[in-house]
Design a protein around this motif. Structure first.
Motif, PDB file in Angstrom:
ATOM      1  N   ALA A  53     -38.644 -61.779  61.664  1.00 52.79           N
ATOM      2  CA  ALA A  53     -37.356 -61.332  62.190  1.00 52.79           C
ATOM      3  C   ALA A  53     -37.541 -60.219  63.218  1.00 52.79           C
ATOM      4  O   ALA A  53     -36.868 -60.191  64.248  1.00 52.79           O
ATOM      5  N   ARG A  54     -38.467 -59.307  62.947  1.00 54.28           N
ATOM      6  CA  ARG A  54     -38.752 -58.231  63.914  1.00 54.28           C
ATOM      7  C   ARG A  54     -39.337 -58.797  65.197  1.00 54.28           C
ATOM      8  O   ARG A  54     -38.984 -58.365  66.296  1.00 54.28           O
ATOM      9  N   LYS A  55     -40.228 -59.773  65.078  1.00 48.98           N
ATOM     10  CA  LYS A  55     -40.819 -60.410  66.258  1.00 48.98           C
ATOM     11  C   LYS A  55     -39.733 -61.109  67.078  1.00 48.98           C
ATOM     12  O   LYS A  55     -39.688 -60.975  68.307  1.00 48.98           O
ATOM     13  N   ASP A  56     -38.849 -61.832  66.402  1.00 45.00           N
ATOM     14  CA  ASP A  56     -37.756 -62.507  67.098  1.00 45.00           C
ATOM     15  C   ASP A  56     -36.811 -61.504  67.757  1.00 45.00           C
ATOM     16  O   ASP A  56     -36.325 -61.739  68.872  1.00 45.00           O
ATOM     17  N   PHE A  57     -36.552 -60.377  67.083  1.00 41.27           N
ATOM     18  CA  PHE A  57     -35.709 -59.341  67.670  1.00 41.27           C
ATOM     19  C   PHE A  57     -36.353 -58.795  68.943  1.00 41.27           C
ATOM     20  O   PHE A  57     -35.694 -58.640  69.969  1.00 41.27           O
ATOM     21  N   ASN A  58     -37.646 -58.494  68.874  1.00 43.38           N
ATOM     22  CA  ASN A  58     -38.338 -57.967  70.056  1.00 43.38           C
ATOM     23  C   ASN A  58     -38.315 -58.969  71.212  1.00 43.38           C
ATOM     24  O   ASN A  58     -38.178 -58.576  72.366  1.00 43.38           O
ATOM     25  N   ALA A  59     -38.438 -60.261  70.910  1.00 44.50           N
ATOM     26  CA  ALA A  59     -38.380 -61.283  71.962  1.00 44.50           C
ATOM     27  C   ALA A  59     -36.980 -61.310  72.594  1.00 44.50           C
ATOM     28  O   ALA A  59     -36.848 -61.394  73.819  1.00 44.50           O
TER      29      ALA A  59
END
Length: 191
Positions: free
Chosen positions: A142-148
């Motif tokens: 979820a954090r990776k998707d948020f950063n993207a």
């Protein structure tokens, strides 16, 4: 003839503003959705913690300091409510610190639990531990998707000529999740 040229120019500018503004709104909503997914995964972890604490508590009665630290860290983390519109580097850093404190306290709790052979074999504990591990993985995704999503949004807000529309309508750059302090070091587990 000049009248038609001006009408054409005005129409092109209006179309540019229309598509650029709507593109920025779409990217901002994608960012908000990604933030909601991050919050959902952190809430899932917070919901699992009382069950994990109670399971360990049944076996490790005298480990009240560790159990108290987990409960306190969870309470602090769940008291920070941050919406996507409120994201600033400072608020995100506070949020991340509270979540890092939870992760640290959970690590100590798992290490304490390892000292109790009956607990390690207890099906409830094993299931909760697996759920917690899965939740940590979901948080990372979820954090990776948020950063993207933040990257796509920030590029649109800062790129010319969409930065003109962004500045005109108040679209501002959003912060990223950074690695937690100490993430560059492997955790130490002692038995």
């Amino acid at each position: 003839m000049k009248k038609w040229i001006w009408i054409g120019v005005v129409a092109l500018v209006a179309i540019f503003f229309y598509f650029t503004y709507n593109g920025l709104v779409t990217k901002e909503e994608t960012l908000s959705s990604a933030w909601s997914n991050v919050e959902t995964q952190y809430q899932r972890r917070a919901d699992l913690i009382p069950n994990l604490v109670n399971t360990v508590k049944g076996y490790a009665v005298h480990e009240s300091e560790t159990l108290g630290a987990v409960t306190e860290a969870r309470a602090k983390a769940t008291s920070i409510n941050l919406s996507a519109s409120e994201l600033t580097p400072e608020k995100l850093a506070d949020f991340q610190q509270a979540q890092a404190d939870v992760r640290s306290a959970l690590g100590r709790l798992i290490a304490v639990a390892e000292n109790y052979p009956d607990l390690k074999a207890n099906q409830n504990f094993l299931e909760l531990q697996a759920q917690l591990e899965g939740t940590e993985n979901r948080i990372a995704v979820a954090r990776k998707d948020f950063n993207a999503a933040a990257q796509r949004y920030n590029v649109a807000v800062r790129s010319f000529p969409s930065n003109l529309v962004a500045g005109l309508f108040g679209f501002e750059k959003k912060p990223y999740f950074d690695a937690s302090e100490g993430a560059d070091k492997a955790p130490e587990v002692q038995f």
